[in-house]
Design an enzyme around this catalytic site. Structure first.
Site, PDB file in Angstrom:
ATOM      1  N   LYS A 248       0.816  -1.218   0.000  1.00 48.02           N
ATOM      2  CA  LYS A 248       0.000   0.000   0.000  1.00 48.02           C
ATOM      3  C   LYS A 248       0.849   1.267   0.000  1.00 48.02           C
ATOM      4  CE  LYS A 248      -4.387  -1.893   1.350  1.00 48.02           C
ATOM      5  NZ  LYS A 248      -5.443  -2.064   2.333  1.00 48.02           N
TER       6      LYS A 248
ATOM      7  N   ARG B 108      -3.533  -9.934   5.041  1.00 44.95           N
ATOM      8  CA  ARG B 108      -3.945 -10.038   3.630  1.00 44.95           C
ATOM      9  C   ARG B 108      -2.764  -9.572   2.783  1.00 44.95           C
ATOM     10  NH1 ARG B 108      -6.375  -6.901  -0.314  1.00 44.95           N
ATOM     11  NH2 ARG B 108      -7.955  -7.964  -1.559  1.00 44.95           N
TER      12      ARG B 108
HETATM   13  C1  9MG Z   1     -10.203  -5.601  -0.803  1.00 46.35           C
HETATM   14  N1  9MG Z   1      -9.216  -5.018   0.081  1.00 46.35           N
HETATM   15  C2  9MG Z   1      -8.205  -4.169  -0.266  1.00 46.35           C
HETATM   16  N2  9MG Z   1      -7.504  -3.818   0.817  1.00 46.35           N
HETATM   17  C3  9MG Z   1      -8.094  -4.446   1.871  1.00 46.35           C
HETATM   18  C4  9MG Z   1      -7.849  -4.481   3.251  1.00 46.35           C
HETATM   19  O1  9MG Z   1      -6.884  -3.762   3.803  1.00 46.35           O
HETATM   20  N3  9MG Z   1      -8.641  -5.230   4.030  1.00 46.35           N
HETATM   21  C5  9MG Z   1      -9.669  -5.941   3.496  1.00 46.35           C
HETATM   22  N4  9MG Z   1     -10.437  -6.677   4.323  1.00 46.35           N
HETATM   23  N5  9MG Z   1      -9.952  -5.948   2.179  1.00 46.35           N
HETATM   24  C6  9MG Z   1      -9.175  -5.204   1.401  1.00 46.35           C
END
Ligand code: 9MG
Length: 265
Positions: A203, A237
């Site tokens: 990010k 994630r």
């Molecule tokens: C779809 N998506 C993109 N970034 C995300 C994040 O930080 N958390 C979750 N749950 N979904 C995300």
């Protein structure tokens, strides 16, 4: 949690069936690399991304979910649309990852009816508007209060507490200072008692810290995932599953005193 975006910019070489096969192969590769769960999404939530129609989103995600679930993988679906949630659950998804925390029309009912788990994420505004000068009194307290309220709404609608995970939504309506405060004080959200999902992979905050473009943020992403787990996150994630799994194996070995693959003396 390995990220599997089934969007044309992720896999396309111009052929729909070929793209689908490549997406499935990428999901399988992330499982081999150590992912416990694959998050399949057919619509980008990045600011400025083109919206995708329901039929198109279904066509992108359902066959991929079916294939991975048939392999025995645990799959979540990253969607805001109730019809996609229900179709994904029928195809084998066991969790809905909704960046709107089930605030869209029919979303709460779809998850309650479908019987899947849910990840409730905090987002200020919409993907199109979220980065327009976001302000908070205390970002951690505000996000915590929002997530607690949404979990309460879900439980009142019949979604069992043990099917709910929370996510502060790094990058969704937050400045870099907000994102850093949320990571530094993640334990305050973990203290709510729900499993916490953290998504920092590649990010822009990591770009701002390192000065590196998206494709060169692997080390920064691994460091952020490790910091999140250290502060109590249960799920991270990530795009770079193998590197993250290795870092977490080291963290776990240090904390448990046991090696996953004991070395010979
Ligand atoms: C779809 N998506 C993109 N970034 C995300 C994040 O930080 N958390 C979750 N749950 N979904 C995300």
């Amino acid at each position: 949690m390995g990220i599997l975006n089934v969007t044309p910019d992720s896999f396309s070489d111009g052929g729909r069936f070929h793209d689908r096969d490549r997406a499935i192969a990428h999901g399988r590769a992330m499982l081999d690399d150590g992912a416990d769960l694959i998050d399949v999404g057919g619509e980008s939530t990045r600011p400025g991304a083109a919206p995708v129609g329901e039929a198109e989103e279904l066509d992108r995600v359902v066959p991929v979910i079916e294939a991975l679930a048939r392999d025995g993988a645990i799959v979540s679906v990253d969607t805001m649309k109730p019809a996609v949630m229900l179709a994904a659950i029928a195809a084998g998804a066991s969790m809905v990852n909704d960046v709107r925390a089930l605030r869209g029309d029919g979303a709460l009912e779809a998850v309650a009816q479908g019987g899947a788990a849910v990840c409730l994420m905090h987002m200020r505004g919409t993907p199109a508007s979220m980065q327009q000068a976001p302000e908070y009194v205390d970002v951690v307290a505000d996000v915590r209060a929002f997530l607690m309220a949404r979990a309460g709404v879900c439980e009142a609608a019949g979604i069992a507490r043990d099917r709910i995970a929370l996510d502060p939504g790094f990058g969704f309506g937050k400045t870099q200072a907000h994102n850093l405060a949320l990571l530094a004080r993640l334990d305050e959200i973990v203290a709510l008692g729900y499993p916490l999902l953290a998504g920092l992979s590649r990010k822009s905050t990591l770009g701002a810290i390192t000065g590196r473009p998206q494709g060169e943020r692997v080390a920064a992403s691994v460091a952020a995932a490790l910091l999140a787990v250290e502060r109590g996150a249960s799920i991270v994630r990530v795009h770079d599953v193998r590197e993250t799994a290795d870092a977490l194996a080291v963290w776990r070995a240090v904390n448990s005193g046991e090696l996953a693959h004991p070395l010979r003396a």
